[in-house]
Design an enzyme around this catalytic site. Structure first.
Site, PDB file in Angstrom:
ATOM      1  N   SER A 243       0.788  -1.382  -0.049  1.00 43.48           N
ATOM      2  CA  SER A 243      -0.322   0.218  -0.251  1.00 43.48           C
ATOM      3  C   SER A 243       0.813   1.405   0.422  1.00 43.48           C
ATOM      4  O   SER A 243       1.582   1.011   1.080  1.00 43.48           O
ATOM      5  CB  SER A 243      -0.238  -0.277   1.081  1.00 43.48           C
ATOM      6  OG  SER A 243      -1.659   0.762   1.621  1.00 43.48           O
TER       7      SER A 243
ATOM      8  N   HIS B  44      -1.282  -1.607  -4.611  1.00 46.07           N
ATOM      9  CA  HIS B  44      -2.228  -0.951  -3.948  1.00 46.07           C
ATOM     10  C   HIS B  44      -2.345   0.382  -3.548  1.00 46.07           C
ATOM     11  O   HIS B  44      -1.895   1.069  -2.997  1.00 46.07           O
ATOM     12  CB  HIS B  44      -2.813  -1.647  -2.097  1.00 46.07           C
ATOM     13  CG  HIS B  44      -4.052  -1.460  -1.841  1.00 46.07           C
ATOM     14  ND1 HIS B  44      -4.948  -2.542  -1.759  1.00 46.07           N
ATOM     15  CD2 HIS B  44      -4.167  -0.879  -0.747  1.00 46.07           C
ATOM     16  CE1 HIS B  44      -6.413  -1.289  -1.430  1.00 46.07           C
ATOM     17  NE2 HIS B  44      -5.326  -1.145  -0.608  1.00 46.07           N
TER      18      HIS B  44
ATOM     19  N   ASP C 250      -4.469   3.663  -2.444  1.00 51.07           N
ATOM     20  CA  ASP C 250      -6.315   4.102  -0.770  1.00 51.07           C
ATOM     21  C   ASP C 250      -6.698   4.584  -1.730  1.00 51.07           C
ATOM     22  O   ASP C 250      -5.946   6.309  -1.374  1.00 51.07           O
ATOM     23  CB  ASP C 250      -5.304   3.610   0.211  1.00 51.07           C
ATOM     24  CG  ASP C 250      -5.194   2.739   1.119  1.00 51.07           C
ATOM     25  OD1 ASP C 250      -6.143   1.524   1.082  1.00 51.07           O
ATOM     26  OD2 ASP C 250      -3.913   1.790   1.450  1.00 51.07           O
TER      27      ASP C 250
ATOM     28  N   MET D  44      -9.204   8.208  -0.290  1.00 51.19           N
ATOM     29  CA  MET D  44     -10.208   8.981   0.408  1.00 51.19           C
ATOM     30  C   MET D  44     -10.172   9.882   0.640  1.00 51.19           C
ATOM     31  O   MET D  44     -10.188  10.510  -0.155  1.00 51.19           O
ATOM     32  CB  MET D  44      -9.228   8.335   2.100  1.00 51.19           C
ATOM     33  CG  MET D  44      -8.594   6.987   2.382  1.00 51.19           C
ATOM     34  SD  MET D  44      -7.930   7.234   3.878  1.00 51.19           S
ATOM     35  CE  MET D  44      -6.908   5.343   3.776  1.00 51.19           C
TER      36      MET D  44
ATOM     37  N   HIS E 292      -8.323   1.428  -4.196  1.00 54.31           N
ATOM     38  CA  HIS E 292      -9.691   1.129  -2.828  1.00 54.31           C
ATOM     39  C   HIS E 292     -10.104   1.829  -2.295  1.00 54.31           C
ATOM     40  O   HIS E 292      -9.233   2.499  -2.182  1.00 54.31           O
ATOM     41  CB  HIS E 292      -8.704  -0.081  -1.635  1.00 54.31           C
ATOM     42  CG  HIS E 292      -9.382  -0.057  -0.679  1.00 54.31           C
ATOM     43  ND1 HIS E 292      -8.826  -0.172   1.104  1.00 54.31           N
ATOM     44  CD2 HIS E 292     -10.902  -0.305  -0.763  1.00 54.31           C
ATOM     45  CE1 HIS E 292      -9.374  -0.442   1.963  1.00 54.31           C
ATOM     46  NE2 HIS E 292     -10.526  -0.245   1.104  1.00 54.31           N
TER      47      HIS E 292
ATOM     48  N   MET F 134     -12.245   4.613  -0.769  1.00 59.38           N
ATOM     49  CA  MET F 134     -12.599   5.206  -0.175  1.00 59.38           C
ATOM     50  C   MET F 134     -13.705   6.084   0.160  1.00 59.38           C
ATOM     51  O   MET F 134     -12.995   7.325   0.744  1.00 59.38           O
ATOM     52  CB  MET F 134     -11.732   4.719   1.399  1.00 59.38           C
ATOM     53  CG  MET F 134     -11.466   3.303   2.097  1.00 59.38           C
ATOM     54  SD  MET F 134      -9.844   2.967   2.707  1.00 59.38           S
ATOM     55  CE  MET F 134      -8.692   3.325   1.580  1.00 59.38           C
TER      56      MET F 134
ATOM     57  N   MET G 260     -12.125  -5.914   5.351  1.00 60.23           N
ATOM     58  CA  MET G 260     -10.405  -4.992   6.315  1.00 60.23           C
ATOM     59  C   MET G 260     -10.865  -5.923   7.242  1.00 60.23           C
ATOM     60  O   MET G 260     -11.642  -6.246   7.873  1.00 60.23           O
ATOM     61  CB  MET G 260     -11.576  -3.570   6.181  1.00 60.23           C
ATOM     62  CG  MET G 260     -12.110  -2.860   4.942  1.00 60.23           C
ATOM     63  SD  MET G 260     -10.287  -2.943   3.607  1.00 60.23           S
ATOM     64  CE  MET G 260      -8.942  -1.858   4.785  1.00 60.23           C
TER      65      MET G 260
ATOM     66  N   GLY H  60      -9.153   4.071   6.930  1.00 57.03           N
ATOM     67  CA  GLY H  60      -8.688   5.177   6.919  1.00 57.03           C
ATOM     68  C   GLY H  60      -7.566   5.667   7.448  1.00 57.03           C
ATOM     69  O   GLY H  60      -7.480   6.671   7.361  1.00 57.03           O
ATOM     70  N   PHE H  61      -7.374   4.732   7.705  1.00 54.80           N
ATOM     71  CA  PHE H  61      -4.880   5.204   7.923  1.00 54.80           C
ATOM     72  C   PHE H  61      -4.298   4.173   8.259  1.00 54.80           C
ATOM     73  O   PHE H  61      -5.120   2.620   8.250  1.00 54.80           O
ATOM     74  CB  PHE H  61      -5.560   5.583   9.421  1.00 54.80           C
ATOM     75  CG  PHE H  61      -6.458   6.745  10.402  1.00 54.80           C
ATOM     76  CD1 PHE H  61      -5.958   7.964   9.788  1.00 54.80           C
ATOM     77  CD2 PHE H  61      -7.104   7.010  10.119  1.00 54.80           C
ATOM     78  CE1 PHE H  61      -6.384   9.136   9.906  1.00 54.80           C
ATOM     79  CE2 PHE H  61      -8.310   7.742  10.397  1.00 54.80           C
ATOM     80  CZ  PHE H  61      -7.763   9.035  10.359  1.00 54.80           C
TER      81      PHE H  61
ATOM     82  N   GLY I  17      -1.240   1.311   8.895  1.00 47.91           N
ATOM     83  CA  GLY I  17      -0.342   1.585  10.974  1.00 47.91           C
ATOM     84  C   GLY I  17      -1.708   0.711  11.637  1.00 47.91           C
ATOM     85  O   GLY I  17      -0.915   1.271  12.866  1.00 47.91           O
TER      86      GLY I  17
ATOM     87  N   ASP J 124      -6.380  -6.241   3.611  1.00 48.88           N
ATOM     88  CA  ASP J 124      -6.056  -5.251   3.848  1.00 48.88           C
ATOM     89  C   ASP J 124      -6.201  -5.279   5.022  1.00 48.88           C
ATOM     90  O   ASP J 124      -7.556  -4.091   5.856  1.00 48.88           O
ATOM     91  CB  ASP J 124      -6.721  -4.491   3.025  1.00 48.88           C
ATOM     92  CG  ASP J 124      -6.208  -3.087   2.851  1.00 48.88           C
ATOM     93  OD1 ASP J 124      -4.883  -2.587   4.047  1.00 48.88           O
ATOM     94  OD2 ASP J 124      -6.656  -1.919   2.462  1.00 48.88           O
ATOM     95  N   GLY J 125      -5.068  -4.208   5.845  1.00 51.42           N
ATOM     96  CA  GLY J 125      -5.198  -3.810   6.957  1.00 51.42           C
ATOM     97  C   GLY J 125      -3.970  -4.736   8.489  1.00 51.42           C
ATOM     98  O   GLY J 125      -4.739  -6.025   9.126  1.00 51.42           O
ATOM     99  N   GLY J 126      -3.313  -3.719   8.771  1.00 48.97           N
ATOM    100  CA  GLY J 126      -2.378  -4.393   9.598  1.00 48.97           C
ATOM    101  C   GLY J 126      -1.634  -5.992   9.712  1.00 48.97           C
ATOM    102  O   GLY J 126      -1.412  -6.657  10.291  1.00 48.97           O
TER     103      GLY J 126
ATOM    104  N   GLY K 252       1.438  -2.029   3.861  1.00 47.32           N
ATOM    105  CA  GLY K 252       1.662   0.021   4.004  1.00 47.32           C
ATOM    106  C   GLY K 252       2.774  -0.528   5.042  1.00 47.32           C
ATOM    107  O   GLY K 252       4.117  -0.612   4.343  1.00 47.32           O
TER     108      GLY K 252
HETATM  109  C1  DX5 Z   1      -6.398   1.557   5.695  1.00 46.46           C
HETATM  110  C2  DX5 Z   1      -6.089   0.600   4.025  1.00 46.46           C
HETATM  111  C3  DX5 Z   1      -4.668   0.407   4.341  1.00 46.46           C
HETATM  112  C4  DX5 Z   1      -3.455   0.715   4.894  1.00 46.46           C
HETATM  113  C5  DX5 Z   1      -2.693  -0.801   5.166  1.00 46.46           C
HETATM  114  O1  DX5 Z   1      -7.625   2.098   5.453  1.00 46.46           O
HETATM  115  O2  DX5 Z   1      -6.915   0.858   3.060  1.00 46.46           O
HETATM  116  O3  DX5 Z   1      -4.514  -0.908   2.547  1.00 46.46           O
HETATM  117  O4  DX5 Z   1      -2.259   1.399   3.819  1.00 46.46           O
HETATM  118  O5  DX5 Z   1      -1.827  -0.794   5.847  1.00 46.46           O
HETATM  119  P1  DX5 Z   1      -1.104  -1.325   7.007  1.00 46.46           P
HETATM  120  O6  DX5 Z   1      -0.958  -2.504   6.054  1.00 46.46           O
HETATM  121  O7  DX5 Z   1       0.680   0.107   7.805  1.00 46.46           O
HETATM  122  O8  DX5 Z   1      -2.253  -1.887   8.148  1.00 46.46           O
HETATM  123 ZN    ZN Z   2      -6.640  -0.446   1.169  1.00 41.28          ZN
END
Ligand code: DX5
Ligand code: ZN
Length: 220
Positions: free
Chosen positions: A7, A32, A34, A36, A65, A67, A136, A141-142, A144, A174-176, A196
């Site tokens: 990401s 990827h 993002d 938003m 993606h 959002m 998800m 939204g963020f 990390g 996606d996420g963490g 990411g």
């Molecule tokens: C969150 C995004 C993710 C994010 C993943 O809203 O959709 O794609 O960038 O980042 P990490 O891998 O740091 O959770």
């Molecule tokens: Zn994403």
């Protein structure tokens, strides 16, 4: 087969080309992106002009993606901008069949995204219209944020739902995602791993991708 989709939200925006080249060297096969809007999610990132430039800067498929609220108004524009995968949140679109059809008509793969608190039952009718489902594992939204562990069981149930229906739908997560959980989500049935922080957070993105790939293949 597991694919890593770094990401770019966690990359250095002043050197996106170099960062993408680095992850490609490490074995990443998807980028990827993002998008938003500060409305569907409480953050604003990037949009169509950046996707257009990235499509010229890399051969890797861009996975956008979305959002955003009212994704049906914009999804096809992302295909025209050069995205080869476009995913839309089911929570944001009451006309998702139309939106997914538009994405496919443009020649891209169409994905449905579901938030952590959205039940898989929301996919019941729409699943058959998608090329992939993005689960998800954090609230969007963020970057990390911490991985929500119940996502593993959700992926497993989704995998079963897809297989029982004989559909050809891939699962993205996606996420963490990091070295500590990638094997588990792969075993549960996810094939496209978005990462990411785990890729861009440690200084050597190429090595980080290689390590994620090898962690996903490790015997448990
Ligand atoms: C969150 C995004 C993710 C994010 C993943 O809203 O959709 O794609 O960038 O980042 P990490 O891998 O740091 O959770
Ligand atoms: Zn994403």
């Amino acid at each position: 087969m597991v694919e890593i989709a770094p990401s770019i939200l966690s990359a250095d925006f002043t050197r996106l080309r170099e960062d993408i080249e680095a992850v490609e060297r490490g074995g990443a096969t998807i980028v990827h992106v993002d998008v938003m809007d500060g409305h569907f999610v409480p953050n604003i990132t990037i949009g169509l002009p950046v996707v257009r430039s990235l499509a010229r800067a890399t051969q890797l498929p861009l996975d956008t993606h979305l959002m955003i609220s009212e994704p049906g108004r914009y999804a096809e524009q992302f295909v025209e901008a050069g995205a080869r995968m476009v995913s839309v949140h089911i929570e944001a679109d009451p006309h998702i069949h139309r939106t997914l059809s538009g994405i496919k008509k443009g020649g891209a793969q169409a994905g449905i995204v579901i938030n952590p608190a959205t039940s898989l039952s929301a996919l019941d009718e729409a699943l058959q219209f998608a090329d992939y489902v993005l689960v998800m594992s954090v609230n969007p939204g963020f970057g990390g944020q911490q991985f929500i562990p119940t996502s593993i069981e959700k992926v497993r149930r989704l995998r079963r739902m897809i297989d029982e229906r004989g559909l050809n739908v891939r699962i993205e997560i996606d996420g963490g995602i990091d070295r500590s959980n990638i094997k588990q989500v792969a075993s549960a049935g996810a094939e496209i791993m978005v990462a990411g922080t785990a890729v861009f957070g440690e200084g050597d993105p190429a090595r980080a991708v290689r390590e994620l790939l090898s962690a996903s293949a490790q015997l448990v």
